[in-house]
Design a protein around this motif. Sequence first.
Motif, PDB file in Angstrom:
ATOM      1  N   ARG A 213       0.829  -1.208   0.000  1.00 36.41           N
ATOM      2  CA  ARG A 213       0.000   0.000   0.000  1.00 36.41           C
ATOM      3  C   ARG A 213       0.863   1.257   0.000  1.00 36.41           C
ATOM      4  O   ARG A 213       0.586   2.227  -0.731  1.00 36.41           O
ATOM      5  N   ASN A 214       1.904   1.257   0.803  1.00 37.46           N
ATOM      6  CA  ASN A 214       2.752   2.439   0.887  1.00 37.46           C
ATOM      7  C   ASN A 214       3.661   2.580  -0.327  1.00 37.46           C
ATOM      8  O   ASN A 214       4.025   3.705  -0.691  1.00 37.46           O
ATOM      9  N   PHE A 215       4.001   1.480  -0.963  1.00 42.59           N
ATOM     10  CA  PHE A 215       4.698   1.570  -2.248  1.00 42.59           C
ATOM     11  C   PHE A 215       3.820   2.297  -3.256  1.00 42.59           C
ATOM     12  O   PHE A 215       4.270   3.214  -3.952  1.00 42.59           O
ATOM     13  N   ASP A 216       2.545   1.896  -3.351  1.00 40.82           N
ATOM     14  CA  ASP A 216       1.627   2.531  -4.296  1.00 40.82           C
ATOM     15  C   ASP A 216       1.479   4.025  -4.015  1.00 40.82           C
ATOM     16  O   ASP A 216       1.494   4.857  -4.932  1.00 40.82           O
ATOM     17  N   GLU A 217       1.321   4.361  -2.758  1.00 42.26           N
ATOM     18  CA  GLU A 217       1.109   5.767  -2.404  1.00 42.26           C
ATOM     19  C   GLU A 217       2.345   6.601  -2.700  1.00 42.26           C
ATOM     20  O   GLU A 217       2.242   7.689  -3.288  1.00 42.26           O
ATOM     21  N   ALA A 218       3.511   6.109  -2.303  1.00 39.61           N
ATOM     22  CA  ALA A 218       4.738   6.874  -2.533  1.00 39.61           C
ATOM     23  C   ALA A 218       5.044   6.996  -4.021  1.00 39.61           C
ATOM     24  O   ALA A 218       5.500   8.047  -4.486  1.00 39.61           O
ATOM     25  N   ARG A 219       4.783   5.945  -4.782  1.00 35.62           N
ATOM     26  CA  ARG A 219       5.011   6.008  -6.231  1.00 35.62           C
ATOM     27  C   ARG A 219       4.109   7.059  -6.870  1.00 35.62           C
ATOM     28  O   ARG A 219       4.548   7.854  -7.693  1.00 35.62           O
ATOM     29  N   SER A 220       2.833   7.073  -6.487  1.00 36.63           N
ATOM     30  CA  SER A 220       1.912   8.040  -7.072  1.00 36.63           C
ATOM     31  C   SER A 220       2.245   9.460  -6.637  1.00 36.63           C
ATOM     32  O   SER A 220       2.140  10.400  -7.435  1.00 36.63           O
ATOM     33  N   PHE A 221       2.655   9.651  -5.386  1.00 35.36           N
ATOM     34  CA  PHE A 221       3.006  10.989  -4.922  1.00 35.36           C
ATOM     35  C   PHE A 221       4.232  11.525  -5.657  1.00 35.36           C
ATOM     36  O   PHE A 221       4.293  12.707  -5.988  1.00 35.36           O
ATOM     37  N   THR A 231      13.453  10.007   1.460  1.00 37.97           N
ATOM     38  CA  THR A 231      14.575  10.418   0.612  1.00 37.97           C
ATOM     39  C   THR A 231      15.809   9.533   0.765  1.00 37.97           C
ATOM     40  O   THR A 231      16.735   9.621  -0.029  1.00 37.97           O
ATOM     41  N   GLY A 232      15.851   8.676   1.790  1.00 35.28           N
ATOM     42  CA  GLY A 232      17.015   7.834   1.982  1.00 35.28           C
ATOM     43  C   GLY A 232      16.780   6.783   3.048  1.00 35.28           C
ATOM     44  O   GLY A 232      15.797   6.848   3.802  1.00 35.28           O
ATOM     45  N   VAL A 233      17.691   5.835   3.120  1.00 39.81           N
ATOM     46  CA  VAL A 233      17.539   4.724   4.064  1.00 39.81           C
ATOM     47  C   VAL A 233      17.570   5.205   5.508  1.00 39.81           C
ATOM     48  O   VAL A 233      16.760   4.786   6.342  1.00 39.81           O
ATOM     49  N   VAL A 234      18.495   6.111   5.826  1.00 39.26           N
ATOM     50  CA  VAL A 234      18.613   6.593   7.206  1.00 39.26           C
ATOM     51  C   VAL A 234      17.336   7.308   7.637  1.00 39.26           C
ATOM     52  O   VAL A 234      16.808   7.073   8.729  1.00 39.26           O
ATOM     53  N   GLY A 235      16.825   8.170   6.776  1.00 46.59           N
ATOM     54  CA  GLY A 235      15.596   8.882   7.101  1.00 46.59           C
ATOM     55  C   GLY A 235      14.424   7.938   7.268  1.00 46.59           C
ATOM     56  O   GLY A 235      13.565   8.130   8.151  1.00 46.59           O
ATOM     57  N   ALA A 236      14.357   6.894   6.426  1.00 45.46           N
ATOM     58  CA  ALA A 236      13.274   5.919   6.528  1.00 45.46           C
ATOM     59  C   ALA A 236      13.358   5.157   7.850  1.00 45.46           C
ATOM     60  O   ALA A 236      12.331   4.896   8.499  1.00 45.46           O
ATOM     61  N   GLU A 272       5.405  -0.668  10.923  1.00 47.41           N
ATOM     62  CA  GLU A 272       5.986   0.638  10.611  1.00 47.41           C
ATOM     63  C   GLU A 272       7.249   0.502   9.759  1.00 47.41           C
ATOM     64  O   GLU A 272       7.517   1.364   8.915  1.00 47.41           O
ATOM     65  N   PHE A 273       8.005  -0.564   9.962  1.00 50.38           N
ATOM     66  CA  PHE A 273       9.149  -0.793   9.081  1.00 50.38           C
ATOM     67  C   PHE A 273       8.664  -1.041   7.657  1.00 50.38           C
ATOM     68  O   PHE A 273       9.229  -0.519   6.691  1.00 50.38           O
ATOM     69  N   ALA A 274       7.600  -1.832   7.518  1.00 50.69           N
ATOM     70  CA  ALA A 274       7.043  -2.092   6.191  1.00 50.69           C
ATOM     71  C   ALA A 274       6.519  -0.814   5.558  1.00 50.69           C
ATOM     72  O   ALA A 274       6.655  -0.593   4.349  1.00 50.69           O
ATOM     73  N   ARG A 275       5.909   0.051   6.361  1.00 50.25           N
ATOM     74  CA  ARG A 275       5.380   1.314   5.851  1.00 50.25           C
ATOM     75  C   ARG A 275       6.496   2.171   5.236  1.00 50.25           C
ATOM     76  O   ARG A 275       6.397   2.635   4.102  1.00 50.25           O
ATOM     77  N   THR A 276       7.545   2.392   6.000  1.00 52.24           N
ATOM     78  CA  THR A 276       8.607   3.287   5.515  1.00 52.24           C
ATOM     79  C   THR A 276       9.433   2.630   4.409  1.00 52.24           C
ATOM     80  O   THR A 276       9.898   3.311   3.496  1.00 52.24           O
ATOM     81  N   ALA A 277       9.603   1.304   4.472  1.00 53.35           N
ATOM     82  CA  ALA A 277      10.312   0.613   3.399  1.00 53.35           C
ATOM     83  C   ALA A 277       9.526   0.709   2.093  1.00 53.35           C
ATOM     84  O   ALA A 277      10.097   0.923   1.013  1.00 53.35           O
ATOM     85  N   GLY A 278       8.209   0.549   2.167  1.00 54.91           N
ATOM     86  CA  GLY A 278       7.380   0.695   0.982  1.00 54.91           C
ATOM     87  C   GLY A 278       7.446   2.101   0.419  1.00 54.91           C
ATOM     88  O   GLY A 278       7.505   2.303  -0.803  1.00 54.91           O
ATOM     89  N   GLN A 279       7.433   3.089   1.316  1.00 54.90           N
ATOM     90  CA  GLN A 279       7.546   4.474   0.862  1.00 54.90           C
ATOM     91  C   GLN A 279       8.884   4.731   0.179  1.00 54.90           C
ATOM     92  O   GLN A 279       8.950   5.419  -0.848  1.00 54.90           O
ATOM     93  N   LEU A 280       9.948   4.165   0.748  1.00 55.75           N
ATOM     94  CA  LEU A 280      11.275   4.369   0.165  1.00 55.75           C
ATOM     95  C   LEU A 280      11.360   3.756  -1.225  1.00 55.75           C
ATOM     96  O   LEU A 280      11.840   4.390  -2.179  1.00 55.75           O
TER      97      LEU A 280
END
Length: 308
Positions: A213-221, A231-236, A272-280
């Motif tokens: 879900r977060n991959f889809d959202e971050a890709r569309s955004f 913007t990066g692994v550390v921030g995620a 939450e790890f899955a959320r930010t990893a998907g966003q990244l």
Amino acid sequence: LLGEVLDAVLAQETDWPFEVLIIDSGSSDDSVQIARSRGVNVTTIPPKDFSHGGTRNLLGQQSRGDFLVYLTQDAKPATRHWLAKLVDGCASDPSVAGAFGPHLAYPSARHVTHRELVEHFSGFGATLTVSRIDDQDRFDSDPGYRQYLHFFSSNNSCLRRSVWEHIPLPDVAFAEDQTWALEIVKAGYAKAFVPEAAVFHSHDFGVWETFQRNFDEARSFERYFGYKLQTGVVGAMRSSAMLARRDYSWLRAAGLSGWRLVKNSAYMVGIEFARTAGQLLGTRHQTLPAWLQRRVSRDQQMQSKGST
């Protein structure tokens, strides 16, 4: 939930007649029969013909009303006045192109889901709120202000037909509601938030579903708005830790302790790890091959299976 949703829709109390239309994109269960048994008009299309914006536009073309109200099959009106309140909110000012209402977590949803939805929608106001571009310079320079103005949810929304006819929902892969809202505010229209027009709509996604879900959202955004959710692994990793701490405090405030607190907190760390990893990964979608994007996209996986 489809039968419950339709029963709640058909029980709405309004001063005017309304029609209920459904498009089913190849579901393989009893969805079509459930809808037709209630006297609802159902159009079926192949899964390959579905798109979030295009399919909603097709429903709009089939309808006759001055206002187009959209729900998904799992968004259940919370009261018998949901429809009247939502349409009244959209009709409250001639400049309002569309209105949306809040989402409530289903009673069985986990506590963190309840808190997230309450926190999110409380930011739009406790009474009918009409928003438009009041400061063009701020709109051009402040991403947070832009995101507030173009947030819109077609899971629980009303569009003014006269505006929709010349600014239809865009035929995009995801976030058709927010890309449409961006277009209408840039065209000088306003949007309305109607807190009394609530629906029950929530998902307790597992770890893999959260990632998708977060991959889809971050890709569309990134694709449609130019936003980079990560913007990066550390921030995620920092974001993941911050969210996990927030979840822990919410669980403690809800009265969890001992092993229950440890177990639920540990699970939310994974979420939450899955959320930010998907966003990244979604933010970096342009570096991924098409086959991998299809594999990790929840939206593309669901479309391939068909839905209502």
